[in-house]
Write a protein that holds these residues in place. Structure first.
Motif, PDB file in Angstrom:
ATOM      1  N   TYR A  48      -5.665  -5.606   6.862  1.00 22.13           N
ATOM      2  CA  TYR A  48      -5.746  -4.202   6.466  1.00 22.13           C
ATOM      3  C   TYR A  48      -7.169  -3.883   5.999  1.00 22.13           C
ATOM      4  CZ  TYR A  48      -3.830   0.133   4.488  1.00 22.13           C
ATOM      5  OH  TYR A  48      -3.526   1.444   4.211  1.00 22.13           O
ATOM      6  N   PRO A  49      -7.866  -2.976   6.668  1.00 19.59           N
ATOM      7  CA  PRO A  49      -9.227  -2.662   6.219  1.00 19.59           C
ATOM      8  C   PRO A  49      -9.194  -2.084   4.796  1.00 19.59           C
ATOM      9  CG  PRO A  49      -8.783  -1.749   8.398  1.00 19.59           C
ATOM     10  CD  PRO A  49      -7.471  -2.193   7.849  1.00 19.59           C
ATOM     11  N   ALA A  50     -10.007  -2.623   3.931  1.00 16.13           N
ATOM     12  CA  ALA A  50      -9.969  -2.186   2.529  1.00 16.13           C
ATOM     13  C   ALA A  50     -10.232  -0.689   2.423  1.00 16.13           C
ATOM     14  CB  ALA A  50     -10.992  -2.976   1.711  1.00 16.13           C
ATOM     15  N   VAL A  51     -11.093  -0.163   3.304  1.00 15.41           N
ATOM     16  CA  VAL A  51     -11.474   1.248   3.222  1.00 15.41           C
ATOM     17  C   VAL A  51     -10.256   2.165   3.419  1.00 15.41           C
ATOM     18  CG1 VAL A  51     -12.092   1.372   5.678  1.00 15.41           C
ATOM     19  CG2 VAL A  51     -13.154   2.937   4.056  1.00 15.41           C
ATOM     20  N   ARG A  52      -9.267   1.651   4.153  1.00 14.21           N
ATOM     21  CA  ARG A  52      -8.082   2.474   4.391  1.00 14.21           C
ATOM     22  C   ARG A  52      -7.216   2.623   3.143  1.00 14.21           C
ATOM     23  NH1 ARG A  52      -5.079   0.523   9.588  1.00 14.21           N
ATOM     24  NH2 ARG A  52      -3.340   1.551   8.524  1.00 14.21           N
ATOM     25  N   ALA A  53      -7.492   1.849   2.139  1.00 12.67           N
ATOM     26  CA  ALA A  53      -6.737   1.989   0.885  1.00 12.67           C
ATOM     27  C   ALA A  53      -7.287   3.119   0.027  1.00 12.67           C
ATOM     28  CB  ALA A  53      -6.764   0.659   0.120  1.00 12.67           C
ATOM     29  N   ASP A  54      -8.345   3.769   0.522  1.00 14.95           N
ATOM     30  CA  ASP A  54      -8.933   4.887  -0.237  1.00 14.95           C
ATOM     31  C   ASP A  54      -7.874   5.966  -0.471  1.00 14.95           C
ATOM     32  OD1 ASP A  54     -10.695   6.536  -1.500  1.00 14.95           O
ATOM     33  OD2 ASP A  54     -11.578   7.326   0.362  1.00 14.95           O
ATOM     34  N   GLY A  55      -7.745   6.352  -1.727  1.00 15.39           N
ATOM     35  CA  GLY A  55      -6.772   7.383  -2.067  1.00 15.39           C
ATOM     36  C   GLY A  55      -5.343   6.869  -2.144  1.00 15.39           C
ATOM     37  N   ARG A  56      -5.200   5.565  -2.079  1.00 11.94           N
ATOM     38  CA  ARG A  56      -3.838   5.013  -2.083  1.00 11.94           C
ATOM     39  C   ARG A  56      -3.622   4.096  -3.294  1.00 11.94           C
ATOM     40  NH1 ARG A  56      -1.633   5.876   3.040  1.00 11.94           N
ATOM     41  NH2 ARG A  56      -3.200   6.459   4.582  1.00 11.94           N
ATOM     42  N   GLU A  57      -2.342   3.781  -3.501  1.00  8.44           N
ATOM     43  CA  GLU A  57      -1.954   2.906  -4.603  1.00  8.44           C
ATOM     44  C   GLU A  57      -1.631   1.526  -4.024  1.00  8.44           C
ATOM     45  OE1 GLU A  57      -1.735   3.745  -8.013  1.00  8.44           O
ATOM     46  OE2 GLU A  57      -1.347   1.614  -8.274  1.00  8.44           O
ATOM     47  N   VAL A 117       0.875  -1.169   0.000  1.00  6.38           N
ATOM     48  CA  VAL A 117       0.000   0.000   0.000  1.00  6.38           C
ATOM     49  C   VAL A 117       0.914   1.221   0.000  1.00  6.38           C
ATOM     50  CG1 VAL A 117      -1.797   1.293   1.204  1.00  6.38           C
ATOM     51  CG2 VAL A 117      -1.839  -1.212   1.221  1.00  6.38           C
ATOM     52  N   ASP A 118       0.862   1.991  -1.054  1.00  2.13           N
ATOM     53  CA  ASP A 118       1.811   3.090  -1.250  1.00  2.13           C
ATOM     54  C   ASP A 118       3.247   2.620  -1.028  1.00  2.13           C
ATOM     55  OD1 ASP A 118      -0.137   4.854  -1.990  1.00  2.13           O
ATOM     56  OD2 ASP A 118      -0.299   5.836  -0.031  1.00  2.13           O
ATOM     57  N   GLY A 119       3.539   1.437  -1.551  1.00  2.71           N
ATOM     58  CA  GLY A 119       4.915   0.937  -1.526  1.00  2.71           C
ATOM     59  C   GLY A 119       5.335   0.239  -0.252  1.00  2.71           C
ATOM     60  N   ALA A 161      10.740  -7.564  -2.170  1.00  3.18           N
ATOM     61  CA  ALA A 161      10.919  -6.486  -3.154  1.00  3.18           C
ATOM     62  C   ALA A 161      11.094  -5.121  -2.481  1.00  3.18           C
ATOM     63  CB  ALA A 161       9.739  -6.449  -4.117  1.00  3.18           C
ATOM     64  N   THR A 162      10.689  -5.029  -1.206  1.00  7.72           N
ATOM     65  CA  THR A 162      10.838  -3.744  -0.516  1.00  7.72           C
ATOM     66  C   THR A 162      12.093  -3.705   0.353  1.00  7.72           C
ATOM     67  OG1 THR A 162       9.603  -4.456   1.440  1.00  7.72           O
ATOM     68  CG2 THR A 162       8.325  -3.524  -0.371  1.00  7.72           C
ATOM     69  N   CYS A 163      12.827  -4.818   0.405  1.00  9.85           N
ATOM     70  CA  CYS A 163      13.987  -4.874   1.308  1.00  9.85           C
ATOM     71  C   CYS A 163      15.136  -4.024   0.778  1.00  9.85           C
ATOM     72  CB  CYS A 163      14.479  -6.317   1.462  1.00  9.85           C
ATOM     73  SG  CYS A 163      13.490  -7.297   2.585  1.00  9.85           S
ATOM     74  N   THR A 164      15.688  -3.196   1.653  1.00  7.40           N
ATOM     75  CA  THR A 164      16.907  -2.473   1.323  1.00  7.40           C
ATOM     76  C   THR A 164      18.081  -3.443   1.467  1.00  7.40           C
ATOM     77  OG1 THR A 164      17.265  -1.875   3.613  1.00  7.40           O
ATOM     78  CG2 THR A 164      15.939  -0.357   2.301  1.00  7.40           C
ATOM     79  N   GLU A 165      19.255  -3.035   0.960  1.00  3.23           N
ATOM     80  CA  GLU A 165      20.436  -3.892   1.101  1.00  3.23           C
ATOM     81  C   GLU A 165      20.690  -4.190   2.578  1.00  3.23           C
ATOM     82  OE1 GLU A 165      22.133  -5.603  -1.188  1.00  3.23           O
ATOM     83  OE2 GLU A 165      20.588  -4.809  -2.547  1.00  3.23           O
ATOM     84  N   GLU A 166      20.471  -3.191   3.418  1.00  2.00           N
ATOM     85  CA  GLU A 166      20.706  -3.390   4.846  1.00  2.00           C
ATOM     86  C   GLU A 166      19.718  -4.422   5.411  1.00  2.00           C
ATOM     87  OE1 GLU A 166      20.312   0.176   7.128  1.00  2.00           O
ATOM     88  OE2 GLU A 166      20.700  -0.905   9.004  1.00  2.00           O
ATOM     89  N   GLN A 167      18.467  -4.315   4.965  1.00  2.00           N
ATOM     90  CA  GLN A 167      17.468  -5.284   5.451  1.00  2.00           C
ATOM     91  C   GLN A 167      17.787  -6.686   4.960  1.00  2.00           C
ATOM     92  OE1 GLN A 167      14.101  -3.034   4.027  1.00  2.00           O
ATOM     93  NE2 GLN A 167      13.370  -2.677   6.125  1.00  2.00           N
ATOM     94  N   LYS A 168      18.321  -6.772   3.734  1.00  2.00           N
ATOM     95  CA  LYS A 168      18.652  -8.101   3.194  1.00  2.00           C
ATOM     96  C   LYS A 168      19.741  -8.773   4.013  1.00  2.00           C
ATOM     97  CE  LYS A 168      17.563  -7.267  -1.625  1.00  2.00           C
ATOM     98  NZ  LYS A 168      18.166  -7.015  -2.926  1.00  2.00           N
ATOM     99  N   SER A 169      20.540  -7.979   4.718  1.00  2.00           N
ATOM    100  CA  SER A 169      21.600  -8.587   5.524  1.00  2.00           C
ATOM    101  C   SER A 169      21.035  -9.152   6.827  1.00  2.00           C
ATOM    102  CB  SER A 169      22.698  -7.560   5.811  1.00  2.00           C
ATOM    103  OG  SER A 169      22.170  -6.560   6.666  1.00  2.00           O
TER     104      SER A 169
END
Lengths: 606, 312
Positions: free
Chosen positions: A58-67, A48-50, A108-116
Motif C-alpha cells: 500500500y503506497p503510504a501516500v494513499r493513506a493521506d486523509g485516512r485513519e 486503512v479506514d477500517g 478483527a474485521t471478519c463478520t460472523e458470515e466471514q468467520k464461517s
C-alpha cells in the motif's frame, strides 16, 4: 499531508515511493511486521479506514486523509485488549507470533458470515508454526488456557506482548536506541561458479549516503562453517566471510554499508565485478563423476572435508550382520530409488541482525537459535576474547533449524568493527530463498527383504545427499538421517553407503528432522511395499519388526549407542492410537455416506 | 523414532533466583522462537518451587546471562535446557527451606515450601520476608543447574491418513489425518499439540507441493512466496492428535522432546495412502497434483487399464 495513525497524526510525511509498512515502522509502530514485502504473507496487515490491507503493497501516500490502525491501536486507549486479542490469548492462537499481529488485524474485521469461511477469509495471512488449528480456535472464540504448573495448559508468558504487537523481535528496536544506525546490503553472485578477478567499488563509494564497501580483501583469511554445533569440528571449514571464489548463484560478493537501505541498494548496483566464469555442476551424481569440476579442491583434509578431490564432504560405509545373506534368505525382496526435494524453512521473520557497541563492546542482536555458539564463532573469526562480544536474541520469528547458522552476524560484525557504528542487515524474502539454506535433497536407494512370516531380513541403503555449495550440517544430516530411521527396526542385517556431496547450488543446512524425514519417506514407503509383497497388513508388519523396549537400536554399528536408552517406550501405543483413529474415521465416513465421492475417486489409507 | 538429544553433548545452564516481591526469575540460554520452551521453563520451575508459572519470570537468549548454552536445536529446548532449569529450581527450593529451617529452628523435614513461602511446622515465613532475610544475612537466594545432554532417550511419532484421489485429475483430498506422539509426560499439552500440528502442516507442504527449484544456470527460480506456496489456512486439515501414556526416566519430570519429529512420518504416510488408493507407488517428493496425475496416467498407459484400488 495528514495521515492519522492509531488516532494520532503522523509526525512526518512519507518519502516519495515509500510503502505504508516501512512508514509505519518509522513512526515507531513496530508491531507491523515484514514477512515478504510482496503482499503474500499478511504479517504487515493494518487497517486503512477500517479495511485490512497489506501495508507492504500500500503506497503510504494513499493513506493521506485516512485513519490507519495498527495492532498497537486496535484496542481502545483504555489499556484493555480488543476482543480478538483476548481470543488469541485464550486459545494461544500463535507460536512464534510473528504472523499474529497481521492475523489479528484481519480477523478483527471478519463478520460472523466471514468467520464461517476462514479458509477463504484468512487466505491472505500465512502462519508457518501453528498449522492454523489454534488460529481457527482463536478466531472462533475457543478457550484453552488454564493457570498452574506441570501438565497444565499454561499460556506463553509473552502472550500479551504478542497479541498487542509489543513483543520485541530482532529488529523491533526503537530508532533512538541506535543513533547513527547504518544499513547493510549485499551484492550477490550471478554465477554458479566463478573467480573474482577484480571488484571496482569506486562508483559505489560515490553514491550519496554510502559509508563503506567491503569485499574479499577485507575478509579475515579464515575458513569456518555457517553451521553452529557444540563442537565446531562437526562441520567442515569451507566458508569465508567474503570469498574470491563464488560457488552458487546468490553467494555474497560484497557488502555496502550506507545511511539508508535505499542508499545501500544503490551502492550495490554501482559495484563493478569482473568474474572469470568457471564450469559448474548442479547434480550430486555429476559432482561425483570422475573429472567433475571441484568446488573445494583447493582445500585439504584438515578442513574437515572427507574427500575434497571428489566433491564429497562426508561419507559413511557401514555393514552390520549379514545383509547379503538376509536378502538371499528373504521370500520377497523390494528395491527402489526414492528422491526428496529442496524445501525452504520460510520462517516468517527473515534472517536479520544488528551489530552495535555497548561501552565499546561488540554486541549482536540477532534472529538466532544459537546465541552462545554464534558468539564463539564470532570470537574465533575475528580473534576476539569472549568478554568482548555479546550476542542476544529478542523474540525470534520462527527458526525450524534455519537459524542454527551464522548467516548475517558475521558480516554485520565485520562492518561494525570497521566503521565503528551500529550496522543492521535484514534479508529480503527473496534472499531467504536464494541465499540462505534449504533441506538437503536426498536420493535413497532401498533394497530390503522379508520372509513370508513377516520377518524383515535385510535393509541395504545407498544414500546420496546434496549439500549445495557449502557443507554446513552436511555430515550431521547424513549421519542422523541414516540412524533412527532404521534403528527403529530390529533386523540386524543392515548396510549403508552414504555420501554427502557438494554442488554449485544454494547450500542445504539444518531443517526440522535433520535428515530423518527424507530417510523415513524412503524406509516407510519400502515397508509398505514389503508388506504388499507378502500380503500382510503394513501396520502388522511394522508391529512385528519394530524395536520393543530393551531391544538394541542398531543402524551403522553392531553395538548400540552407549548413551541412548529407553527412558520410556510408547511406539506400540502410538501405532494403536493411529490405527484406532483411522478405524473410527472409516466407520464414521461410511455411516454418513462420506466414503463415496463419486466416480473416479479412490480412497486409501496409509 | 528420534533420539531426544543430538549426539556428542548438548549443554545448558540455568539460574533460578528469588526476586524481591516473592516472584522467581529463571535465566536460560535458549531462545524463544515459537517452540514454547519459555512456557516450559516457567512450568518446570514453578512445579519445583510449588508455585504457578505466572510467578516465574524468564530471561533468555543472552550470552551475558550464563556461561554457555548449546542452543535451541535438535529438539533440546525441553529435555536439555528444561532439565537445567528444573535442577536449579530444585536446588533453590532446598536453599529456601534450609534458610527457613535455620531461622525458625524447625527441622527441614517438617518445613514445607508453598506458593507463598515456607511453612515451618506452623510458623510461616513468606517469600518476601525470606528475600529480606537473605539480603540481611548475605545469603544468595539463587541456584544454578546444568545438563550435558546425556544419557538420551527416544521419542516416537506415528501418522495416518485416509485420502481420496481422483484417478482422472490427480486431485487429492485428505479425508482424515491422525497423529500419535510419545512425548513422555507432557509439560503443556496445549502447546505440545501446537508443535505437532505445526509440524504436520509444514510436512504437508513438503509432502505435497513445496519445492525450491533450481534453473539450468544454478539459480533458484522460486524466489517469492507466490512461486513457493506454503500451506495456507485452506490447505491444512484439522488433525486428530493423540498422546501415548508414558513417563520418561531421563527427561525433566518425565517429559521427552517433541519439536522436530512430528514432521517425519507425514510424507510416507501420505505416499502409502495414495498407493493404497491408486495402486501406484510414488517415489519422489513432492506429491503435487500434476505429479500424481502424470504418475497415474503413466501407470494406466503401461497396464492398459485403470488399476483397481487396493482398499475401499
Amino acid at each position: 499531508m495528514k495521515i492519522n495513525i492509531n488516532r494520532r497524526p503522523a509526525t512526518s510525511d512519507p518519502r516519495p515511493g515509500q510503502c505504508l509498512r516501512t512508514f509505519l515502522r518509522e513512526q515507531e509502530n513496530l508491531g507491523v511486521k515484514k514477512g515478504c514485502d510482496g503482499g503474500d504473507c499478511g504479517a504487515c496487515t493494518v487497517h486503512v479506514d477500517g479495511v485490512p490491507v497489506h501495508s507492504c503493497l500500500y503506497p503510504a501516500v494513499r493513506a493521506d486523509g485516512r485513519e490507519v490502525t495498527t495492532i498497537e491501536g486496535l484496542a481502545d486507549d483504555d489499556g484493555g485488549l480488543h476482543s480478538v486479542q483476548e481470543q488469541f490469548l485464550a486459545a494461544q492462537g500463535f507460536q512464534c507470533g510473528f504472523c499474529t499481529a497481521g492475523m489479528i488485524m484481519t480477523a478483527a474485521t471478519c463478520t460472523e458470515e466471514q468467520k464461517s469461511n476462514l479458509p477463504r477469509n484468512l487466505k491472505g495471512n500465512l502462519c508457518r508454526c501453528t498449522g492454523y488449528r489454534a488460529i481457527e480456535d482463536a478466531v472462533c472464540g475457543v478457550s484453552h488456557v488454564t493457570s498452574g504448573g506441570h501438565g497444565d495448559n499454561v499460556g506463553a508468558p509473552a502472550g500479551r506482548g504478542v497479541v498487542t504487537g509489543t513483543a520485541a523481535y530482532t529488529l523491533d528496536v526503537p530508532a533512538d536506541e541506535l543513533p547513527g544506525l547504518l544499513h547493510l546490503k549485499l551484492l550477490r553472485s550471478p554465477h554458479a561458479h566463478a573467480r573474482i578477478i577484480a571488484i571496482d567499488t569506486a562508483s559505489a563509494l560515490r553514491v550519496p549516503g554510502v559509508q563503506a564497501v567491503f569485499t574479499h580483501e577485507d575478509s579475515p583469511d579464515k575458513y569456518y562453517s555457517t553451521a553452529q554445533h557444540e563442537l565446531h569440528t562437526d562441520d567442515p571449514d569451507d566458508t569465508r566471510l567474503l570469498d574470491d571464489v563464488v560457488r552458487f548463484v546468490g553467494q555474497r560478493v560484497a557488502a555496502v554499508v550506507a545511511d539508508s537501505v535505499a542508499a545501500a541498494e544503490a551502492g550495490v548496483r554501482a559495484i563493478n565485478v569482473e568474474y572469470e566464469v568457471l564450469p559448474f555442476v548442479l547434480s550430486p551424481e555429476d559432482a561425483m563423476a570422475p573429472g567433475a569440476v571441484l568446488l573445494h579442491g583447493d582445500k585439504s583434509h584438515a578442513s574437515g572435508i572427507a574427500a575434497p578431490h571428489r566433491n564429497v564432504v562426508a561419507e559413511l560405509h557401514s555393514s552390520i550382520g549379514d545383509p547379503d545373506g538376509g536378502l538371499v534368505e528373504a521370500d520377497f525382496v523390494y528395491e527402489n530409488t526414492y528422491t526428496t526435494q529442496r524445501v525452504q524453512h520460510v520462517a516468517l521473520e527473515t534472517h536479520a541482525s544488528i551489530a552495535y557497541f555497548e561501552e565499546g563492546r561488540l554486541t549482536i542482536r540477532s534472529s538466532t537459535q544459537v546465541p552462545f555458539l554464534t558468539k564463539r564463532s564470532l570470537c574465533r573469526l575475528f580473534d576476539l576474547p569472549p568478554n568482548e562480544v555479546r550476542v542476544v536474541a529478542g523474540r525470534v520469528g520462527g527458526g525450524f533449524g534455519g537459524k542454527q547458522e551464522m548467516l548475517t552476524e558475521d558480516i554485520v560484525a565485520l562492518a561494525a568493527l570497521r566503521v565503528k557504528r551500529p550496522v543492521q542487515l535484514e534479508l529480503t524474502r527473496e534472499e531467504q530463498f536464494t541465499s540462505t539454506t534449504t533441506r538437503h535433497p536426498f536420493t535413497i536407494g532401498v533394497k530390503a527383504g522379508v520372509k513370508r512370516d513377516g520377518t524383515i531380513t535385510a535393509v541395504v541403503l545407498t544414500v546420496l545427499t546434496n549439500t549445495g555449495a557449502y557443507g554446513n550440517h552436511a555430515p550431521g544430516v547424513m549421519f542422523h538421517g541414516c540412524n533412527e530411521s532404521i534403528s527403529v527396526y530390529k533386523c540386524t542385517n543392515k548396510r549403508i553407503d552414504a555420501h554427502a556431496v557438494y554442488t554449485n547450488t544454494v547450500p542445504a543446512g539444518a531443517f526440522r528432522g535433520y535428515g530423518l524425514s527424507q530417510m523415513i519417506f524412503a524406509i516407510e514407503s519400502a515397508i509398505d511395499e514389503l508388506a504388499a509383497g507378502i500380503g500382510m497388513d503394513p501396520m502388522e508388519l511394522r508391529r512385528r519388526n519394530i524395536v520393543a523396549k530393551g531391544d538394541p537400536m542398531l543402524s551403522m554399528h553392531s553395538e548400540p549407542e552407549e548413551d541412548v536408552l529407553y527412558g520410556s517406550y510408547g511406539l506400540d501405543q502410538c501405532i494403536s492410537l493411529v490405527q484406532d483413529a483411522l478405524d473410527r474415521g472409516r466407520s464414521r465416513d461410511i455411516r454418513f455416506g462420506a466414503h463415496d465421492l463419486g466416480p473416479g475417486w479412490r480412497i486409501g489409507e496409509g | 523414532m528420534i533420539d531426544t538429544v543430538p549426539p556428542r553433548r548438548h549443554h545448558a545452564h540455568a539460574r533460578v533466583s528469588l526476586l524481591e516481591y516473592g516472584r522467581f526469575q529463571v535465566d536460560v540460554g535458549t531462545a524463544e522462537f515459537g517452540n514454547g520452551t519459555t512456557t516450559v521453563h516457567a512450568q518446570l520451575v514453578a512445579t519445583a518451587l510449588h508455585t504457578t508459572a505466572s510467578q516465574v519470570v524468564v530471561r533468555q537468549a543472552d550470552t551475558d546471562l550464563l556461561d554457555h548454552d548449546t542452543g535451541a536445536f535438535g529438539s533440546t529446548g525441553t529435555v536439555v535446557a528444561g532439565k537445567a532449569s528444573l535442577e536449579a529450581a530444585q536446588e533453590l527450593a532446598h536453599i529456601l527451606m534450609g534458610l527457613a529451617a535455620g531461622i525458625t529452628q524447625v527441622p527441614t523435614m517438617r518445613c514445607r515450601l508453598t506458593a507463598e513461602g515456607v511453612d515451618c511446622d506452623g510458623t510461616f515465613l513468606s517469600l518476601t520476608s525470606l528475600f529480606s532475610l537473605g539480603v540481611e544475612r548475605d545469603i544468595r537466594l539463587s541456584a544454578e543447574g546444568s545438563w550435558g545432554g546425556t544419557p538420551r532417550s527416544v521419542a516416537f511419532n506415528v501418522h495416518g491418513f485416509r485420502v481420496a484421489v481422483n484417478l482422472g485429475t490427480g486431485e487429492l483430498r485428505i479425508l482424515q489425518s491422525a497423529h500419535a506422539a510419545d512425548a513422555g509426560l507432557i509439560v503443556n499439552p496445549m502447546q505440545c499439540r501446537g508443535q505437532i500440528e505445526g509440524g504436520i502442516a509444514q510436512a504437508l507442504g513438503a509432502a505435497l507441493y513445496e519445492d525450491v527449484r533450481i534453473d539450468d544456470d544454478g539459480a533458484v527460480s522460486t524466489r517469492i512466496l507466490r512461486q513457493y506456496h506454503i500451506p495456507t489456512f485452506a490447505d491444512v486439515p484439522r488433525s486428530e492428535v493423540y498422546f501415548a501414556s508414558t513417563s520418561d526416566d531421563l527427561g525433566p519430570l518425565g517429559a521427552k522432546s517433541m519439536s522436530e519429529s512430528p514432521f517425519n512420518p507425514v510424507a510416507p504416510a501420505m505416499a502409502n495412502a495414495i498407493k493404497a488408493a491408486t495402486g501406484v507407488r510414488f517415489t519422489s517428493l513432492p506429491l503435487a497434483r500434476d505429479t500424481i496425475y502424470l504418475g497415474l496416467k503413466a501407470a494406466a498407459d503401461t497396464e492398459g487399464a485403470t488399476r483397481k484400488p487396493t482398499r475401499l
